[in-house]
Design an enzyme around this catalytic site. Sequence first.
Site, PDB file in Angstrom:
ATOM      1  N   PHE A  33      34.929  35.835  38.119  1.00  0.00           N
ATOM      2  CA  PHE A  33      34.469  37.173  38.216  1.00  0.00           C
ATOM      3  C   PHE A  33      33.315  37.635  38.497  1.00  0.00           C
ATOM      4  O   PHE A  33      32.679  38.427  38.712  1.00  0.00           O
ATOM      5  CB  PHE A  33      34.546  37.681  36.595  1.00  0.00           C
ATOM      6  CG  PHE A  33      35.929  37.784  36.120  1.00  0.00           C
ATOM      7  CD1 PHE A  33      36.770  38.585  36.299  1.00  0.00           C
ATOM      8  CD2 PHE A  33      36.331  36.661  35.133  1.00  0.00           C
ATOM      9  CE1 PHE A  33      38.065  38.684  35.806  1.00  0.00           C
ATOM     10  CE2 PHE A  33      37.709  36.581  34.631  1.00  0.00           C
ATOM     11  CZ  PHE A  33      38.559  37.603  34.724  1.00  0.00           C
ATOM     12  N   TYR A  49      37.478  35.633  44.722  1.00  0.00           N
ATOM     13  CA  TYR A  49      37.342  37.058  45.430  1.00  0.00           C
ATOM     14  C   TYR A  49      37.629  36.373  47.034  1.00  0.00           C
ATOM     15  O   TYR A  49      37.020  35.576  47.479  1.00  0.00           O
ATOM     16  CB  TYR A  49      36.255  37.801  45.360  1.00  0.00           C
ATOM     17  CG  TYR A  49      35.992  38.240  44.109  1.00  0.00           C
ATOM     18  CD1 TYR A  49      36.665  39.061  43.310  1.00  0.00           C
ATOM     19  CD2 TYR A  49      34.821  37.578  43.375  1.00  0.00           C
ATOM     20  CE1 TYR A  49      36.518  39.537  42.093  1.00  0.00           C
ATOM     21  CE2 TYR A  49      34.771  38.241  42.261  1.00  0.00           C
ATOM     22  CZ  TYR A  49      35.445  39.166  41.414  1.00  0.00           C
ATOM     23  OH  TYR A  49      34.966  39.635  39.860  1.00  0.00           O
ATOM     24  N   ASP A  77      42.113  33.487  41.011  1.00  0.00           N
ATOM     25  CA  ASP A  77      41.399  32.697  42.330  1.00  0.00           C
ATOM     26  C   ASP A  77      40.214  33.474  42.792  1.00  0.00           C
ATOM     27  O   ASP A  77      40.057  34.747  42.478  1.00  0.00           O
ATOM     28  CB  ASP A  77      42.866  32.330  43.278  1.00  0.00           C
ATOM     29  CG  ASP A  77      43.016  33.786  43.967  1.00  0.00           C
ATOM     30  OD1 ASP A  77      43.672  33.844  45.201  1.00  0.00           O
ATOM     31  OD2 ASP A  77      43.174  34.962  43.452  1.00  0.00           O
ATOM     32  N   HIS A  80      43.954  41.973  30.912  1.00  0.00           N
ATOM     33  CA  HIS A  80      43.045  41.488  32.135  1.00  0.00           C
ATOM     34  C   HIS A  80      42.033  42.893  31.961  1.00  0.00           C
ATOM     35  O   HIS A  80      42.687  43.753  31.983  1.00  0.00           O
ATOM     36  CB  HIS A  80      43.919  41.394  33.057  1.00  0.00           C
ATOM     37  CG  HIS A  80      43.178  40.620  34.457  1.00  0.00           C
ATOM     38  ND1 HIS A  80      42.198  41.362  35.261  1.00  0.00           N
ATOM     39  CD2 HIS A  80      42.845  39.155  34.712  1.00  0.00           C
ATOM     40  CE1 HIS A  80      41.530  40.639  36.041  1.00  0.00           C
ATOM     41  NE2 HIS A  80      41.797  39.329  35.716  1.00  0.00           N
TER      42      HIS A  80
END
Length: 224
Positions: A77, A66, A64, A186
Amino acid sequence: MSQIDNDWLEAVNGEFKKTYYKKLYNFVKDEYSKRVVYPPADDIFNAFHLTPLSNVKVLILGQDPYHNENQAHGLSFSVKPGQDIPPSLQNIYKELNDDLGCRIPNNGYLEKWAKEGVLLLNTVLTVRAHQANSHQGAGWEEFTDAIIKKVNDIDRPIVYMLWGRPAQKKADMLNNPKHLILKAPHPSPLSAYRGFFGCKHFSKANEFLKENGVEPIDWQIEDI
């Protein structure tokens, strides 16, 4: 929510008419009217505006947006110019430097990737300020699953970069033999050392695209 108006519109138009999407639309509208929500409403669909379906070469899946001020702008990202580079993106840049020799830039603004054909998709497209995952389960997952399925249907080479367990769960809906699925931990500082570093996803993606007669991605983000 600024309307999608390129070739994605035809691909997802059916979703807008479904009951879950009407509930999602009303939920999101209500949240923006009563709370601070990110990204700005006009940026929610930026991933689709900047990367038309016909241009998609790579799909990078985030979770989701920032949730701090002036960060999220609709691309997974990525942060707006002038913001500190988030830790996960710092690790992505480190891997890019090691894998392809890309210089580490002074910003985390990934619009260039989107324009190169990298669909920077989060599974949830909105979030309350300072409350990670606060819009999970509101309906975005169903919408972004529909997006992933549309990409899966594309009859040409596509690369998926699935980083971390939540992203890798989506592999079950990817069954197109023309596509390449890349999986790694990740890039978060909590897990990058478990195999994100050294995964060489960026060179693997470009080699796959080139082998299939597709122009590779220029991954170098320029300084601002």
